[in-house]
Enzyme design. Sequence first.
Site, PDB file in Angstrom:
ATOM      1  N   ASP A   1      46.590 157.116  82.247  1.00 11.07           N
ATOM      2  CA  ASP A   1      45.679 157.249  81.099  1.00 11.07           C
ATOM      3  C   ASP A   1      45.220 155.879  80.607  1.00 11.07           C
ATOM      4  OD1 ASP A   1      48.040 156.469  79.919  1.00 11.07           O
ATOM      5  OD2 ASP A   1      48.164 158.157  78.515  1.00 11.07           O
ATOM      6  N   SER A   2      45.711 154.804  81.243  1.00 10.57           N
ATOM      7  CA  SER A   2      45.154 153.466  80.992  1.00 10.57           C
ATOM      8  C   SER A   2      43.665 153.449  81.325  1.00 10.57           C
ATOM      9  CB  SER A   2      45.895 152.410  81.822  1.00 10.57           C
ATOM     10  OG  SER A   2      45.953 152.799  83.179  1.00 10.57           O
TER      11      SER A   2
ATOM     12  N   ASP B   1      49.067 161.043  85.009  1.00  8.00           N
ATOM     13  CA  ASP B   1      49.507 161.076  83.611  1.00  8.00           C
ATOM     14  C   ASP B   1      49.097 162.362  82.921  1.00  8.00           C
ATOM     15  OD1 ASP B   1      51.010 158.894  82.826  1.00  8.00           O
ATOM     16  OD2 ASP B   1      49.260 157.604  82.497  1.00  8.00           O
TER      17      ASP B   1
ATOM     18  N   LYS C   1      53.483 162.623  84.935  1.00  9.45           N
ATOM     19  CA  LYS C   1      54.225 161.640  84.125  1.00  9.45           C
ATOM     20  C   LYS C   1      54.025 161.964  82.644  1.00  9.45           C
ATOM     21  CE  LYS C   1      53.001 157.054  83.906  1.00  9.45           C
ATOM     22  NZ  LYS C   1      52.715 156.777  82.488  1.00  9.45           N
TER      23      LYS C   1
ATOM     24  N   GLU D   1      55.285 160.822  78.557  1.00  2.70           N
ATOM     25  CA  GLU D   1      55.878 159.757  77.745  1.00  2.70           C
ATOM     26  C   GLU D   1      56.832 160.340  76.712  1.00  2.70           C
ATOM     27  OE1 GLU D   1      52.916 157.216  75.995  1.00  2.70           O
ATOM     28  OE2 GLU D   1      51.930 156.847  77.917  1.00  2.70           O
TER      29      GLU D   1
ATOM     30  N   GLU E   1      58.739 150.790  80.497  1.00  2.00           N
ATOM     31  CA  GLU E   1      57.697 149.812  80.153  1.00  2.00           C
ATOM     32  C   GLU E   1      58.195 148.900  79.039  1.00  2.00           C
ATOM     33  OE1 GLU E   1      53.790 151.466  79.523  1.00  2.00           O
ATOM     34  OE2 GLU E   1      52.990 149.572  78.766  1.00  2.00           O
TER      35      GLU E   1
HETATM   36  O1  KIV Z   1      48.542 154.652  82.276  1.00  2.00           O
HETATM   37  C1  KIV Z   1      49.083 153.715  82.866  1.00  2.00           C
HETATM   38  O2  KIV Z   1      48.453 152.895  83.526  1.00  2.00           O
HETATM   39  C2  KIV Z   1      50.523 153.580  82.765  1.00  2.00           C
HETATM   40  C3  KIV Z   1      51.107 152.286  83.245  1.00  2.00           C
HETATM   41  C4  KIV Z   1      51.064 151.298  82.154  1.00  2.00           C
HETATM   42  C5  KIV Z   1      52.462 152.464  83.785  1.00  2.00           C
HETATM   43  O3  KIV Z   1      51.197 154.449  82.277  1.00  2.00           O
END
Ligand code: KIV
Length: 273
Positions: A51-52, A90, A118, A120, A187
Amino acid sequence: MSSQTAVKRTNLTTLTKMKERGEKFASLTAYDACFAEMISGAGVEVLLVGDSLGMVLQGHDSTLPVTLDNIVYHMECVRRGNQGAFIMADLPFMSYAHERQALESSAALMRAGAHMVKLEGGAWLTSTTTQLAERGIPVCAHMGLTPQSINRLGGYRVQGRDPAKAQAMIDEAKMLEEAGASILLLECVPVDLAGAITEALTIPVIGIGAGREVDGQIMVMHDMLGITPPSIKLPKFVKNFLPESSDGVRGAFVAYREAVKTGAFPADEHCFF
Ligand code: KIV
């Protein structure tokens, strides 16, 4: 340095065996077919449709505006370019707020081609993790600095410096492994704490800003190519690999993979002590 490495198919068993052998693996974010082909073709074992993308592709100042449909779209692009890497996707902000929603959101990502989702968070995700794992959806738990909680954390800073919080992180990581998580991502965590968690778990641990004692490393692709939008402040764990490439962008991916494998990256300057 050759940029073409024989493409090997990576799966969870491959990654777990690498941990058992003490062999490091490399991961990078990818958001489209072109870069997915280059990164996986360079032998990077894990791709993350992260989600970056909200920050590096969409220009937002956090990951919160990213939607499930955004991740599904980029997941489908990455799947088409992938040359055998293991792909994590994500679950974006508020797409797994309760268990039923987590199941439905994860199903959408798996149908789009993800091999793992993934999420969080810590202990509060144990039941969700079990529900997903029991239904055949591998889970990566993301702990430490969790950017979707940036408004509660109050800033992008190192997590787990306080001994009580460090112990809580170790306990919660073990709970998530027991609940069925197959990978843990840490992280922005001090080196010793990341090392203790990696030793305590049998599942592979991937680090970003978590030192060298973890099993694998991950970076945002834009950061390791030096093309991060200037509005984003670069953390100290970032390294640009383009200057040491003899083969442009492809060579930078090979250089990153080699540096992770040999333990040359991360160096002390990229770690929190
Ligand atoms: O979304 C992302 O790029 C991440 C990384 C920072 C691990 O979760």
